[in-house]
Design a protein around this motif. Structure first.
Motif, PDB file in Angstrom:
ATOM      1  N   THR A   1       0.835  -1.199   0.000  1.00 10.86           N
ATOM      2  CA  THR A   1       0.000   0.000   0.000  1.00 10.86           C
ATOM      3  C   THR A   1       0.873   1.254   0.000  1.00 10.86           C
ATOM      4  OG1 THR A   1      -0.082   0.197   2.416  1.00 10.86           O
ATOM      5  CG2 THR A   1      -1.759  -1.223   1.359  1.00 10.86           C
ATOM      6  N   GLU A   2       0.266   2.389  -0.297  1.00 13.40           N
ATOM      7  CA  GLU A   2       0.999   3.657  -0.254  1.00 13.40           C
ATOM      8  C   GLU A   2       1.565   3.907   1.136  1.00 13.40           C
ATOM      9  OE1 GLU A   2      -0.522   7.322  -1.902  1.00 13.40           O
ATOM     10  OE2 GLU A   2      -1.711   6.186  -3.360  1.00 13.40           O
ATOM     11  N   GLN A   3       0.767   3.620   2.155  1.00 11.93           N
ATOM     12  CA  GLN A   3       1.227   3.814   3.531  1.00 11.93           C
ATOM     13  C   GLN A   3       2.431   2.919   3.824  1.00 11.93           C
ATOM     14  OE1 GLN A   3      -1.760   3.232   6.544  1.00 11.93           O
ATOM     15  NE2 GLN A   3      -0.307   3.476   8.213  1.00 11.93           N
ATOM     16  N   GLU A   4       2.362   1.660   3.422  1.00 16.56           N
ATOM     17  CA  GLU A   4       3.497   0.741   3.641  1.00 16.56           C
ATOM     18  C   GLU A   4       4.722   1.194   2.860  1.00 16.56           C
ATOM     19  OE1 GLU A   4       1.056  -3.403   4.405  1.00 16.56           O
ATOM     20  OE2 GLU A   4       1.411  -2.717   2.352  1.00 16.56           O
ATOM     21  N   ALA A   5       4.529   1.683   1.652  1.00 14.51           N
ATOM     22  CA  ALA A   5       5.644   2.138   0.824  1.00 14.51           C
ATOM     23  C   ALA A   5       6.370   3.319   1.449  1.00 14.51           C
ATOM     24  CB  ALA A   5       5.144   2.506  -0.570  1.00 14.51           C
ATOM     25  N   GLN A   6       5.692   4.066   2.310  1.00 15.98           N
ATOM     26  CA  GLN A   6       6.323   5.202   2.977  1.00 15.98           C
ATOM     27  C   GLN A   6       7.110   4.781   4.217  1.00 15.98           C
ATOM     28  OE1 GLN A   6       3.298   8.193   3.606  1.00 15.98           O
ATOM     29  NE2 GLN A   6       2.802   8.266   1.436  1.00 15.98           N
ATOM     30  N   GLU A   7       6.899   3.556   4.683  1.00 18.16           N
ATOM     31  CA  GLU A   7       7.640   3.062   5.834  1.00 18.16           C
ATOM     32  C   GLU A   7       9.084   2.765   5.427  1.00 18.16           C
ATOM     33  OE1 GLU A   7       3.799   0.956   7.995  1.00 18.16           O
ATOM     34  OE2 GLU A   7       5.309  -0.299   7.044  1.00 18.16           O
TER      35      GLU A   7
END
Length: 142
Positions: free
Chosen positions: A40-46
Motif C-alpha cells: 500500500t501507499e502507507q506501507e511504501a512510505q515506511e
C-alpha cells in the motif's frame, strides 16, 4: 519480464552476485522499491528495503546461501536505518512461503494482482539475522 527494472537495479548497484572462487552461485536484488501492485501507499512510505529475484544455483543448494543472503540484506537494512526487510513470494508456492517463515519472516497478507504470480507478502525486522550459512562479505571493485 521486467527487464527494464533489472537493468535499472544493476545500474543502481542494487543487484548483487555471490561468487565462490570467482564463479557466480547466487544473486539477490535489494532496493527501496515497494511494488505498488502489492504494498500500500502507507506501507511504501515506511522505512524498508525489499528483496527481489533471490536465486541460488541448484548445485550449491543446501549450503544455506539463501539464509545468508537474507541475513546480509537484513544487516544492510538496519545499517540504513530501515525498520523492515520485505519481500513478495509466489502465492501458490507453499514451500517457498514456508522457507521465508522459517527464516523469521511474518506473513503480512496475500494479494492478487492481474498477471502476477507473486502476492504473498512477508516482512521481518531489519537487523534480525538467523546466523546460518556461509559468511558473506561485500566487495567493491573500482
Amino acid at each position: 519480464p521486467r527487464v527494464e527494472r533489472i537493468e535499472a537495479n544493476i545500474a543502481a548497484g542494487e543487484c548483487w552476485i555471490i561468487d565462490v572462487d570467482n564463479a557466480p552461485v547466487a544473486t539477490i536484488t535489494v532496493d527501496q522499491h515497494a511494488d505498488p501492485d502489492f504494498w500500500t501507499e502507507q506501507e511504501a512510505q515506511e522505512a524498508a528495503l525489499y528483496v527481489h529475484r533471490m536465486v541460488v544455483r541448484r548445485d550449491v543448494a543446501g549450503l544455506d546461501l539463501g539464509t545468508a543472503m537474507l541475513d546480509w540484506a537484513s544487516r544492510i537494512a538496519a545499517d540504513q536505518g530501515k525498520q523492515w526487510l520485505r519481500l513478495d513470494a509466489w502465492r501458490d508456492n507453499e514451500g517457498l512461503q514456508s522457507y521465508y517463515r522459517t527464516r523469521g519472516f511474518d506473513h503480512v497478507r496475500t494479494v492478487e494482482a492481474e498477471g502476477r504470480r507473486s502476492g504473498a507478502l512477508f516482512q521481518r525486522p531489519a537487523g534480525q539475522v538467523r546466523g546460518r550459512g556461509p559468511e558473506l562479505r561485500t566487495l567493491s571493485h573500482s
